[in-house]
Design a protein around this motif. Sequence first.
Motif, PDB file in Angstrom:
ATOM      1  N   TYR A 160      14.304  73.270  44.348  1.00  0.00           N
ATOM      2  CA  TYR A 160      15.706  72.937  44.577  1.00  0.00           C
ATOM      3  C   TYR A 160      15.886  71.439  44.835  1.00  0.00           C
ATOM      4  N   PHE A 161      17.049  70.937  44.396  1.00  0.00           N
ATOM      5  CA  PHE A 161      17.467  69.602  44.789  1.00  0.00           C
ATOM      6  C   PHE A 161      18.742  69.726  45.600  1.00  0.00           C
ATOM      7  N   PHE A 168      14.281  67.110  47.585  1.00  0.00           N
ATOM      8  CA  PHE A 168      13.827  68.326  46.920  1.00  0.00           C
ATOM      9  C   PHE A 168      13.255  69.259  47.984  1.00  0.00           C
ATOM     10  N   GLN A 169      13.534  70.550  47.849  1.00  0.00           N
ATOM     11  CA  GLN A 169      13.086  71.490  48.868  1.00  0.00           C
ATOM     12  C   GLN A 169      12.753  72.835  48.250  1.00  0.00           C
ATOM     13  N   ALA A 170      11.987  73.625  48.990  1.00  0.00           N
ATOM     14  CA  ALA A 170      11.474  74.901  48.484  1.00  0.00           C
ATOM     15  C   ALA A 170      12.501  76.018  48.557  1.00  0.00           C
ATOM     16  N   ARG A 171      13.433  75.935  49.512  1.00  0.00           N
ATOM     17  CA  ARG A 171      14.375  77.035  49.718  1.00  0.00           C
ATOM     18  C   ARG A 171      15.814  76.567  49.518  1.00  0.00           C
ATOM     19  N   ALA A 184      15.104  70.291  36.504  1.00  0.00           N
ATOM     20  CA  ALA A 184      13.855  69.965  35.812  1.00  0.00           C
ATOM     21  C   ALA A 184      14.020  68.708  34.961  1.00  0.00           C
ATOM     22  N   ASN A 185      15.147  68.600  34.278  1.00  0.00           N
ATOM     23  CA  ASN A 185      15.397  67.410  33.452  1.00  0.00           C
ATOM     24  C   ASN A 185      15.639  66.174  34.311  1.00  0.00           C
TER      25      ASN A 185
END
Length: 239
Positions: A160-161, A168-171, A184-185
């Motif tokens: 995630y952004f 940027f983070q995981a949750r 991703a881009n």
Amino acid sequence: MVVATKAIVFSAIKYSEADLIVSCYTEIAGVKSYLLRNILKSRKGKLKASYFLPLTQLELIADHKNKGTLEYIKEAKINNPYQTLHTDIVKSGLVLFLSEMLKNCIREEETNQELYTFLENALHWLDQNDAVANFHIYFLLQLSMYLGFYPDASNIEQKYFNISEGNFQARNTNSYCLEGERIANFKSFFDIKIQAIKDIKLTKKQRHDVLELILNYYSFHMQGYQKPKSLAVLNQLFS
């Protein structure tokens, strides 16, 4: 006080019948606005309206009174003349968009040599290269560094952004966390040199989505941010 400085034109607005009010980013004093009297009618003066196209790089002799009023330009000449920036239709669209963004985002009347050098070099690269479809995205991401809100990429591998936190983070922790293809881009533009932007292969829609993402990011972190009117022109060029 009479000063000599390099400058980059942000905008030129007609004032009365023959005058221009020009906003420039100067190397020695940040943003300055100048009143150019009778420039639209005079053919014999030292100053020509063609010098003040958006993002033109100039060398100025100017009178800076530094009282918050319009200043005056005594002499001007073009520094680093462009070959394509104002004649290529795609680059001309980029120039309109980027000059509007710069005028909205840079307002300080103070020296910032690193920012000036970045702008000078980036515009020279844009003029000299043909594969520029990704330039504005790269440019805005790099510009955010000099404006003080470059995203924290220490956890760039995460899914995630968060556009409000700029990391940027995981949750997914709030409604400002974005994921998917556009993130991703977006990640492709981190930690690369400007020469590598041609290697980022995006469809027109993907590029539009990444640009929309970074403009939303600017709207969160840039006080007084205004959506650029020239965005519609830019989208037409890349549609």
